[in-house]
Write an enzyme that holds these catalytic residues in place. Structure first.
Site, PDB file in Angstrom:
ATOM      1  N   SER A 445       0.966  -1.117   0.220  1.00  0.00           N
ATOM      2  CA  SER A 445       0.059  -0.055   0.059  1.00  0.00           C
ATOM      3  C   SER A 445       0.945   1.316  -0.018  1.00  0.00           C
ATOM      4  O   SER A 445       1.716   1.528  -0.935  1.00  0.00           O
ATOM      5  CB  SER A 445      -0.980  -0.102   1.287  1.00  0.00           C
ATOM      6  OG  SER A 445      -2.011   0.957   1.073  1.00  0.00           O
ATOM      7  N   ASP A 524      -8.064  -4.308  -6.600  1.00  0.00           N
ATOM      8  CA  ASP A 524      -7.891  -3.108  -5.742  1.00  0.00           C
ATOM      9  C   ASP A 524      -8.558  -1.811  -6.025  1.00  0.00           C
ATOM     10  O   ASP A 524      -8.475  -1.310  -7.175  1.00  0.00           O
ATOM     11  CB  ASP A 524      -6.333  -3.171  -5.654  1.00  0.00           C
ATOM     12  CG  ASP A 524      -5.953  -2.308  -4.264  1.00  0.00           C
ATOM     13  OD1 ASP A 524      -6.686  -1.491  -3.849  1.00  0.00           O
ATOM     14  OD2 ASP A 524      -4.855  -2.758  -3.941  1.00  0.00           O
ATOM     15  N   HIS A 556      -7.625  -5.051  -2.092  1.00  0.00           N
ATOM     16  CA  HIS A 556      -6.486  -4.255  -1.122  1.00  0.00           C
ATOM     17  C   HIS A 556      -6.408  -5.061   0.173  1.00  0.00           C
ATOM     18  O   HIS A 556      -5.435  -5.445   0.662  1.00  0.00           O
ATOM     19  CB  HIS A 556      -6.491  -2.969  -0.950  1.00  0.00           C
ATOM     20  CG  HIS A 556      -5.443  -2.079  -0.779  1.00  0.00           C
ATOM     21  ND1 HIS A 556      -4.599  -1.519  -1.532  1.00  0.00           N
ATOM     22  CD2 HIS A 556      -5.036  -1.704   0.668  1.00  0.00           C
ATOM     23  CE1 HIS A 556      -3.571  -0.834  -0.755  1.00  0.00           C
ATOM     24  NE2 HIS A 556      -4.012  -1.064   0.424  1.00  0.00           N
TER      25      HIS A 556
END
Length: 582
Positions: A445, A524, A556
């Site tokens: 991330s 995602d 995600h």
């Protein structure tokens, strides 16, 4: 160059799978009169369980993402489940605690990104984001109602009577306190010139008790929802004020009216009841409940997977067993302070591998967020790297939580700037201190974004890097985001298109010199795949050395063992392969 032999590859696979499979538990509350509600990563996925002191009973049929916070003793649980193959379009499901597995979908709630929620047993209040709005909703006998539009990310903290309290990232990176009314709706926002509010709960006297995190410390305050007046909270015991916390990570009122608080300092937390410190295992703790006359909380450390314990004894009630050989692969951990480019001291956790020499190969593992923290808490990524023979350095770069508002807000308007210098300083410290013989970087991330920033802006510092679910292009990501993440990007970048453009790795591909592994979930919706596909094309056109792994039907959030293995295994194997290249 030495080639990794099949037996070594097999060991890495086995160790990563065993670490991911270790059961991990977090405490959510007390339901069905006197049963603990626990969310556990067990049976290969995230599930909700009832625990009555003996066996656990699984409530859900299919894997979930989370549950909404229940009021004490309610007879049902509200499950949150992604119904979009990882794109975080969530639906809500109700299951009565007396009939485990019999789920009922709450059809009035159309799929959206569910951010938080509280279930009173009669009403469900939650925050959710769609493409065009972030809003506070209530679902009760009158159906689904929109109580208020929110300016950005918002999270429901508590409900008492008709009073709703919550927290929100509404502007400038600061965290505001908000209230609403369950019957009439509306929104009141309270800000403090001193800093940001943290965890909040409504007192029996109908005031909001909250943490207030200022430049370098945190304290408890009460906010009168009628006029917004803020007063420091006086507690019966002075233990809390003597502790001098820098963060308050959770607080809530027990059924007997006492205030439970979990506060943190230097990456470890302490538990307080009405200000008096309660003996607890070293590490970090989650919410605290009163169950059958005793205090219960969750506990974790860098060497202890999340578990449920009673206090003050620390006796485990629910825990997963960490195999002894993997426990020995974690030789020790410590907090160090690293001097950065401007004289700032960067709090950095170090996890030493029992399978690596000193000096030895070292990975700078960068956390996501960026408003998050590496602490004395279990990290499957870090444990897997240690098992594979890497020391791990985890810097709490500017923007991290847990060390005061001044440090957290330094990142606003400067992504891929000062925090990259902090990460670089931690890498140099690892080599200069004698820990590292060679350096790698890895993150997921925002941590993946830091990997790309490091390889484009600091060529030569790292031997190779792994970027998982990373930000590639702020401008394209903004256009692909829903209302909540558009607001987040605006706050982080100061709303500057020039910052978005100049701090996007896609615009600096020419600078990459070191091997790079890209790992990205297909669906995602936080850091979308499309910009990464463009990055792959740019890397290919320029003859850069890279490998890419697209995880099918995944998002995600990592909610199943299968997805965790598909993300973590190629990362560790890539680094192990690069380690053997001399």
């Amino acid at each position: 160059m030495r080639i990794i032999m099949p037996v070594e590859f097999s060991r890495i696979v086995r160790d990563v799978e065993r670490l991911i499979a270790v059961e991990k538990y977090s405490l959510q509350g007390v339901v069905d009169g006197d049963k603990l509600l626990v969310v556990g990563f067990s049976e290969g996925s995230v599930n909700a369980y009832l625990y009555d002191g003996g066996e656990t009973v699984k409530l859900n049929r299919e894997p979930i993402n989370s549950v909404l916070d229940p009021h004490y003793g309610v007879g049902r649980v509200i499950l949150v489940r992604d119904v979009s193959k990882g794109a975080e379009q969530h639906a809500l499901f109700k299951v009565n605690t007396s009939r485990p597995g019999e789920e009922q979908r709450l059809e009035a709630v159309k799929p959206m990104r569910i951010l938080s929620g509280v279930d009173t047993g009669e009403a469900v209040v939650f925050t959710g984001a769609t493409e065009d709005r972030v809003a506070l909703y209530a679902l009760d006998g009158g159906g689904l109602r929109e109580l208020a539009r929110l300016p950005g990310f918002g999270f429901v903290s508590d409900i008492r009577g008709d009073l709703i309290a919550g927290l929100g990232f509404f502007g400038g990176g600061r965290v505001s306190l908000f209230t609403s009314n369950l019957s009439s709706g509306g929104l009141r926002v309270f800000d403090s010139g001193e800093g940001s509010f943290s965890s909040a709960s409504i007192s029996p006297g109908m005031k909001v008790t909250a943490g207030l995190e200022t430049a370098r410390e945190a304290r408890l305050v009460t906010v009168d929802p009628r006029d917004g007046s803020v007063e420091d909270l006086e507690l019966p015991s002075k233990d809390f004020s003597s502790y001098r916390p820098t963060a308050i990570t959770w607080l809530g009122y027990l059924p007997d009216g006492r205030l439970a608080v979990v506060a943190r300092r230097e990456g470890r937390s302490a538990v307080f009841i009405d200000g008096e410190r309660v003996e607890a295992p070293q590490g970090n703790h989650g919410r605290v409940v009163l169950w059958r006359g005793k205090l219960v909380t969750s506990h974790t450390s860098l060497s202890t997977p999340p578990r449920i314990v009673s206090l003050p004894s620390g006796e485990p009630l629910l825990e997963g067993g960490l195999p002894e050989d993997l426990r020995r692969s974690i030789a020790g951990s410590r907090l160090v302070w690293v001097e950065s480019f401007d004289g700032s001291r960067v709090p950095t956790y170090v996890l030493e591998s029992g399978r690596a020499p000193t000096p030895g190969p070292t990975v700078v593992l960068v956390h996501g967020g960026p408003f998050a923290e590496d602490s004395d808490s279990w990290d499957t990524f870090a444990a897997s790297l240690a098992a594979a023979g890497f020391h791990v350095v985890m810097p709490n770069y500017r923007g991290s939580t847990g060390y005061g508002e001044e440090w957290r807000l330094k990142i606003i308007g400067d992504p891929c700037g000062g925090e990259l210098e902090d990460v670089s300083a931690a890498a140099r410290w690892a080599r200069e201190s004698g820990l590292a013989s060679e350096l790698y970087i890895m993150g997921y991330s925002y941590g993946g974004y830091m990997t790309l920033c490091a390889l484009t802006m600091k060529p030569g510092l790292f031997k190779a890097g792994v970027a998982g679910a990373s930000v590639v292009d702020w401008e394209e990501m903004y256009e692909l985001s829903d209302a909540a993440f558009r607001n987040f990007i605006e706050q982080l970048t100061g709303g500057s298109r020039e910052i978005m453009r100049s701090r996007s790795p896609i615009n600096h591909v020419d600078r990459i010199k070191e091997p790079l592994a890209l790992i990205h979930p297909q669906n995602d919706s936080r850091t979308p795949l499309k910009p990464l596909l463009r990055l792959m094309g740019e890397l290919l056109a320029r003859g850069k050395t890279f490998e890419a792994h697209i995880i099918p039907d995944a998002g995600h959030a990592i909610n199943t063992m299968e997805d965790a293995v598909k993300i973590l295994l190629p990362a560790v194997f890539f680094l192990a392969t690069q380690r053997e290249r001399r």
